[in-house]
Enzyme design. Structure first.
Site, PDB file in Angstrom:
ATOM      1  N   ASP A 176      46.370  35.618  36.078  1.00 13.40           N
ATOM      2  CA  ASP A 176      45.342  34.764  36.667  1.00 13.40           C
ATOM      3  C   ASP A 176      45.253  33.550  35.756  1.00 13.40           C
ATOM      4  OD1 ASP A 176      43.006  33.445  37.266  1.00 13.40           O
ATOM      5  OD2 ASP A 176      41.744  35.246  37.308  1.00 13.40           O
ATOM      6  N   TYR A 181      35.308  41.189  27.408  1.00 13.58           N
ATOM      7  CA  TYR A 181      35.677  41.007  28.813  1.00 13.58           C
ATOM      8  C   TYR A 181      36.345  39.653  29.033  1.00 13.58           C
ATOM      9  CZ  TYR A 181      35.572  40.833  33.827  1.00 13.58           C
ATOM     10  OH  TYR A 181      35.946  40.748  35.127  1.00 13.58           O
ATOM     11  N   LYS A 233      39.505  41.017  35.012  1.00 15.06           N
ATOM     12  CA  LYS A 233      40.108  42.304  35.329  1.00 15.06           C
ATOM     13  C   LYS A 233      41.622  42.196  35.218  1.00 15.06           C
ATOM     14  CE  LYS A 233      37.756  45.735  35.744  1.00 15.06           C
ATOM     15  NZ  LYS A 233      38.179  46.941  35.025  1.00 15.06           N
ATOM     16  N   ASP A 237      43.858  43.508  37.356  1.00 12.73           N
ATOM     17  CA  ASP A 237      44.464  43.218  38.649  1.00 12.73           C
ATOM     18  C   ASP A 237      45.938  43.613  38.661  1.00 12.73           C
ATOM     19  OD1 ASP A 237      41.972  42.329  39.262  1.00 12.73           O
ATOM     20  OD2 ASP A 237      42.433  40.260  38.799  1.00 12.73           O
ATOM     21  N   ARG A 294      32.198  41.023  38.047  1.00 17.70           N
ATOM     22  CA  ARG A 294      32.080  41.067  36.578  1.00 17.70           C
ATOM     23  C   ARG A 294      32.763  42.293  35.992  1.00 17.70           C
ATOM     24  NH1 ARG A 294      28.362  37.016  35.754  1.00 17.70           N
ATOM     25  NH2 ARG A 294      27.423  36.430  37.727  1.00 17.70           N
TER      26      ARG A 294
END
Ligand code: F6R
Ligand code: MG
Ligand code: MG
Length: 375
Positions: A10, A227, A230, A232, A264
């Site tokens: 991403d 964090y 994600k 993915d 989130r």
């Protein structure tokens, strides 16, 4: 030997975290064409799922090849530049390091790679997901390769009777184990039923002595220590002729089982099977999506992809996913919609614990309270 690599990242979302901007796909597709022309890759295809861009590539360099990984890294740097120029959201979010050092392990991008001798006909499915984590493939892989109620071949095809070996990673401890199935099925389920920590990395057919499936097993939050979006995940599954048939590989996605990852990185939500055109999660940053591109590889050429989950026979699963999403959403900030605290990737709790530390009082037992009252 041929290697099929899916490398994904991403590097910026359009709009928010929902999709990849077409202007990012252009330089990626051009870079892949150039790499094919100069012989680095045999073939390549650029695909997107949600805000993740995947490079699906065939080549002769084997898995973990520095030349292929550095190529993907350069592509992601280029798409990050586009994302920055257009002000796209989270530009470069999965590129955790400034400098590339040989291969992508620990660098942020996810990858699934399989090296194999191409069969006369080589049907392969490439699965791409958004708003979930690598362990999201566990349930599907278990059904494909170990559940005769899903895969008729386990009963009907003698080549499948010997079973498979599942290779499982412990993402917390950086360890791996092999489960010889069906012998070790029940023991394995104890682990893979906890997909935040235990992730199926590959599956090998015992009769064919061939690797049949591979997943991306990186966890960005564990790599980055906080964090950062994600993971993915992506997954490659080879099909037919002693391996599960295409229809058996797709069948697990007719049930939109719950996976972790949406909004989130902190919620369970149904895993919705979709066509490539529907892989743009917009409701509560979800529901998490899975799409599947089918390739019939020949001489290393990928050929034209088929959009396997576009089939209307998955419409009911999509409708069920929408219903399940309503059900989960009504829990708001309560579990099991919200992830259990130990899996929550945002650090709110740690900060809260510090901030409220003074306000927590020990619970006094009745006797102690009375004793206290006398003095
Ligand atoms: C990102 C994701 C999203 C974001 C959410 C909040 O992969 O899944 O759910 O976590 O949109 O994003 P920020 O904190 O960047 O505003
Ligand atoms: Mg994003
Ligand atoms: Mg994503």
């Amino acid at each position: 030997m041929l290697t099929l690599s899916i490398i994904k990242a991403d590097t910026g979302g359009w709009v928010g975290h929902s999709a990849v901007h077409p202007d990012m796909i252009v330089p990626a597709a051009q870079a892949v064409r150039d790499a094919v022309a100069r012989g680095l890759l045999v073939d390549g295809h650029v695909a997107t799922c949600g805000d993740d861009l995947s490079l699906i590539m065939t080549h002769r360099h084997g898995v973990d090849a520095p030349v292929v990984h550095s190529f993907a890294w350069e592509v992601f740097l280029a798409t990050t530049e586009v994302a920055k120029r257009l002000g796209l959201y989270g530009a470069g979010q999965d590129l955790l390091s400034d400098a590339f050092s040989g291969n992508l392990r620990g660098m942020g991008p996810g990858y699934a790679e399989l090296e194999f001798t191409e069969r006369p006909s080589e049907p392969v499915l490439c699965f791409l997901a958004d708003k979930t984590e690598p362990g999201a493939w566990n349930l599907a892989l278990y059904k494909m390769f170990a559940d005769p109620f899903n895969t008729a071949g386990l009963v009907i095809d003698a080549k499948m009777h010997a079973g498979v070996v599942f290779e499982v990673y412990d993402l917390y401890e950086d360890k791996r184990i092999e489960f010889d199935c069906p012998r070790d099925l029940y023991e394995m389920l104890m682990f893979i039923g906890a997909p935040a920590r235990y992730v199926i990395h590959s599956v090998r057919s015992k009769t064919l002595d061939e690797v049949a499936a591979a997943t991306s097993t990186q966890r960005l939050s564990l790599i980055a220590g906080k964090y950062v979006g994600k993971d993915d995940p992506v997954m490659i599954v080879r099909c037919q002729s002693g391996l599960p048939a295409v229809g058996e590989v797709l069948e697990p996605f007719a049930f939109p089982y719950a996976v972790a990852g949406c909004m989130r990185g902190s919620h369970h939500a149904p895993f919705m099977p979709v066509s490539a055109g529907q892989a743009h999660p917009s409701r509560f940053d979800g529901p998490p999506r899975v799409m599947a591109l089918g390739f019939q590889i020949k001489g290393g050429q990928l050929g034209m992809p088929r959009d396997m989950l576009a089939d209307p026979s998955f419409d009911r699963a999509r409708a069920q996913a929408n219903e399940a999403m309503d059900y989960f959403r009504r829990h708001g900030p309560f579990e099991p919609h919200r992830l259990p605290l130990e899996n929550l990737e945002y650090t709110t709790m740690r900060e809260l614990e510090k901030r409220l530390a003074d306000r927590w009082e020990p619970l006094l037992r009745p006797a102690a309270t009375l004793a206290g009252a006398k003095t």
